[in-house]
Design an enzyme around this catalytic site. Structure first.
Site, short mmCIF file in Angstrom:
data_model
loop_
_atom_site.label_atom_id
_atom_site.label_comp_id
_atom_site.label_asym_id
_atom_site.label_seq_id
_atom_site.Cartn_x
_atom_site.Cartn_y
_atom_site.Cartn_z
N GLU A 140 43.38 37.83 42.59
CA GLU A 140 42.13 37.73 43.34
C GLU A 140 41.46 39.08 43.53
OE1 GLU A 140 40.22 34.77 44.62
OE2 GLU A 140 41.27 34.46 42.74
N ASP A 141 41.42 39.60 44.75
CA ASP A 141 40.61 40.79 44.98
C ASP A 141 41.40 42.10 45.03
OD1 ASP A 141 37.97 39.76 45.07
OD2 ASP A 141 38.57 38.71 46.90
#
Ligand code: MN
Length: 730
Positions: free
Chosen positions: A85-86
């Site tokens: 994800e991030d």
């Protein structure tokens, strides 16, 4: 219970291991186990909406990827696809532990997941599809993404109604077509059927029930067909495998509801599939089938000699049994079967088989298989090239950029934020003061890339800058900027234009009083179609008339009229390298104009041609004898719009030409035409055939040729094809 179970579908790591063990491929189990451990640890206590431990989702996705026969890295990528994800830190860690390939796969899947899908219009869906493929450097990214979508659909029941519908629509418009393009039928069919179930539960159930009701009779029917074919092939063809199959619910749905037919009107609700060892056996089986059963005319399709673009190969025919029940028979080899079910994914399977330790014969055998199957057709050397080819035909020369609202905008490669602004709206372009790409301010001549989100910053009282004309790529943006200068700044343009002209006159020794101007400029004004001197000055001011082009002529005129010798002063050079003759056509009295070839008559080099000055779209070229060209130009409405033009000697560009080929109708005609054309390396834009009542067929082919002589050669080569009676150029 219907075709697909509605029970939430999760598989755990032991099931993944089972699949991998059953597989013929060799896997790096240590690496896979390590990836699983990392995924398990990272997802920790996370749960799915249904309450099921999150780790079961990536594990199930990995199972789907494994069933497709994908490699170790793909399975690691699937296991870890939701982990990053991030956090780029995590990605670095993955590179360290699993190598850059796995990291790239995960990064790709993550990026693709962030694309805002707006499925409002079909056109946008098409753009998103193209962009998805273009964005994935590695086609394995798309395969993992498809598996992710599929697993989410299998476990969609606990989601809110709206979400189920949204996802289903995305599947129908974006993901199922991608699966289809890559030939992964197993995923395509299941994605579509599961999506249909949410989009039209009633229609879905209706078909499902009808199919269930006939199940027993159908089984008996297929058994009897099977027996008849096997009896006839027993002594002549080895290893004939026959199975019955029911079409996917979505495809029956499309045929019943959208074409208004009932289930028993659909020939191929169910089909008999015959799988044999070799290609000659396919045709032998076809002969046997046509012997036993009565074939329905025009239902035979030879996808072996003419594979579908997604690599699909088989023979299809529809026949009647002795009770006149129609059914479809599909005949293929095992290799074709594998490609039909798994498409592009089949290549990893073959590739893995090669690396499995047994070299030599096995390797060669596999290479041959792969080659005969697909590589000949795609003219590529290995699986990565095939992936590249598939990507390339999506990529072309376009980039796909998002607006902050999530709209996809298609631009030519090399476009800048200015181009984008003018595509969004002319006023957005005019008021633009800057742009942000992915949240960061970029220079105005920044070259946009596929997948970027570009925001145009505007200010109310702003106006375009003239220098943008050189920055932007699209002709429409350029002309809108010019248009603005023309309209908004007329007074300034007149003043500026006049000053510019006077400056040039001075430089070139043209000495005239102001009173002499109108008379002196009259000729050129008429030629350039300006009614007043002010219009002419204004055009110079906004750039519609370029001084460096007209000055030499004016100088000549001056010398002639006033009989003076002017000391030679350097003539200003063209500011940009002229792109003359890229069209291959010279227009009398004008150069550097936009030239386009009319679609009504598609002129070719060598043809007698004439140009028509359009309103705002340059000059369009017609054949002299085109029906859209007046016979007697002097008597037509605006004779001054017709200009003579001729072909440049050297024509380096391809021209589009449409041929109408009449022939006796026979199987393989279209294939022969295609093969002939591709042997001559002719680019084919479109190719259709239709039957005429008298047993003839007409093939219409739109192709690229390099001029009239080339076309003549092409026609003569095509005429050699068996059964061809006439070839006409449309
Ligand atoms: Mn996921």
């Amino acid at each position: 219970m219907g075709k697909y179970s509605n029970v939430a579908h999760y598989q755990d790591f032991s099931e993944l291991k089972n699949i991998l063990e059953r597989s013929e491929n060799s896997y790096d189990m240590e690496k896979i186990t390590k990836a699983y451990k990392l995924a398990e640890e990272s997802h920790g206590d996370q749960r799915r909406v249904s309450g099921i431990p999150y780790i079961l989702h990536p594990t199930s996705v990995a199972c789907i990827v494994a069933e497709l026969g994908m490699d170790t890295d793909s399975i690691c990528g699937a296991l870890l696809h939701d982990v990053v994800e991030d956090t780029p830190v995590m990605l670095d860690e993955i590179t360290k532990q699993f190598g850059s390939d796995v990291a790239k796969l995960i990064d790709g899947v993550t990026k693709i997941s962030k694309i805002p899908y707006s499925t409002r219009e079909q056109q946008q869906a098409e753009n998103i599809r193209k962009m998805l493929i273009a964005m994935a450097d590695d086609i394995r990214v798309i395969i993992i993404k498809l598996a992710d979508r599929l697993h989410n659909m299998r476990t969609m029941d606990c989601m809110p109604e709206q979400k189920r519908r949204d996802k289903s629509l995305e599947n129908m418009q974006v993901f199922a077509p991608i699966a289809h393009r890559l030939g992964i039928k197993t995923i395509k069919d299941e994605l579509e059927d599961r999506s249909l179930q949410y989009l039209d539960p009633v229609g879905y159930k209706e078909i499902e029930d009808a199919l269930l009701m006939n199940e027993e009779g159908r089984d008996r029917f297929i058994e009897s067909i099977k027996k008849q074919i096997l009896e006839k092939t027993e002594n002549t063809i080895k290893n004939v495998y026959i199975s019955g199959r029911v079409k996917s619910i979505n495809s029956i749905y499309r045929k019943t509801f959208m074409q208004g037919r009932t289930i028993d009107q659909i020939f191929d609700v169910f089909a008999v599939r015959v799988i044999v060892d070799t290609v000659p056996d396919c045709y032998n089986v076809l002969g046997v089938v046509h012997d036993i059963f009565k074939p329905i005319p025009n239902r035979f399709k030879d996808y072996i000699s003419m594979p579908k673009p997604n690599m699909y190969q088989s023979l299809h025919t529809t026949v009647l049994d002795n009770k006149a029940i129609p059914f479809e028979v599909q005949i293929r080899t095992w290799e074709m079967h594998y490609t039909a079910e798994y498409g592009i994914a089949a290549h990893w399977k073959y590739k893995l088989g090669m690396g499995g330790g047994k070299k030599g014969d096995r390797l060669q055998e596999n290479i041959d298989k792969v080659k005969s199957m697909i590589l000949d057709q795609l003219q590529a050397e290995d699986a990565t090239d095939i992936a590249k080819n598939i990507r390339n035909d999506f990529e072309e020369n376009d980039v796909y950029v998002f607006t902050p609202k999530g709209d996809v905008i298609n631009l030519p490669r090399g476009s800048t934020p200015v181009d984008l602004a003018y595509i969004i709206h002319t006023q957005v372009g005019h008021r633009m003061v800057g742009a942000k790409v992915n949240g960061k301010i970029v220079p105005i001549d920044y070259k946009l890339k596929t997948g970027e989100i570009c925001e145009i910053i505007t200010q109310k009282e702003e106006h375009p800058n003239k220098s943008w004309i050189d920055i932007c790529k699209t002709a429409s943006a350029k002309s809108k900027i010019r248009q603005w200068y023309k309209n908004e700044k007329r007074d300034e343009n007149i003043v500026e234009g006049k000053q510019m002209l006077e400056r040039e006159f001075k430089r070139h020794g043209i000495n005239l009083t102001e009173e002499e101007y109108p008379e002196f400029l009259k000729k050129i004004m008429v030629k350039k179609q300006y009614n007043t001197l002010d219009d002419f000055y204004a055009a110079i001011g906004y750039g519609g008339v370029q001084l460096w082009k007209i000055i030499p002529r004016l100088k000549e005129e001056y010398q002639k009229t006033y009989a003076v010798d002017i000391e030679e002063i350097s003539v200003p050079q063209a500011p940009v390298k002229r792109n003359k003759a890229t069209s291959g056509v010279v227009i009398e009295g004008a150069d550097d104009v936009l030239v386009k070839f009319s679609n009504c008559c598609n002129p070719l080099p060598g043809d007698d041609i004439i140009g028509y000055i359009t309103r705002g779209y340059g000059v369009s070229i017609h054949k002299r004898n085109c029906t859209n060209v007046p016979k007697d130009i002097s008597k037509c409405e605006e004779p001054e719009r017709w200009v003579s033009c001729y072909w440049e000697d050297e024509v380096g560009e391809a021209f589009r030409s449409t041929l109408q080929i009449t022939a006796t109708d026979r199987t393989g005609l279209l294939a022969d035409v295609t093969i002939k054309l591709s042997n001559m390396h002719i680019f084919i834009h479109s190719l259709n055939s239709r039957e005429l009542k008298d047993g003839k067929a007409v093939v219409t082919a739109t192709i690229d040729v390099m001029g009239r002589n080339h076309l003549r050669g092409v026609i003569s080569k095509l005429s050699d094809i068996n059964g061809i009676e006439e070839i006409k150029r449309l």
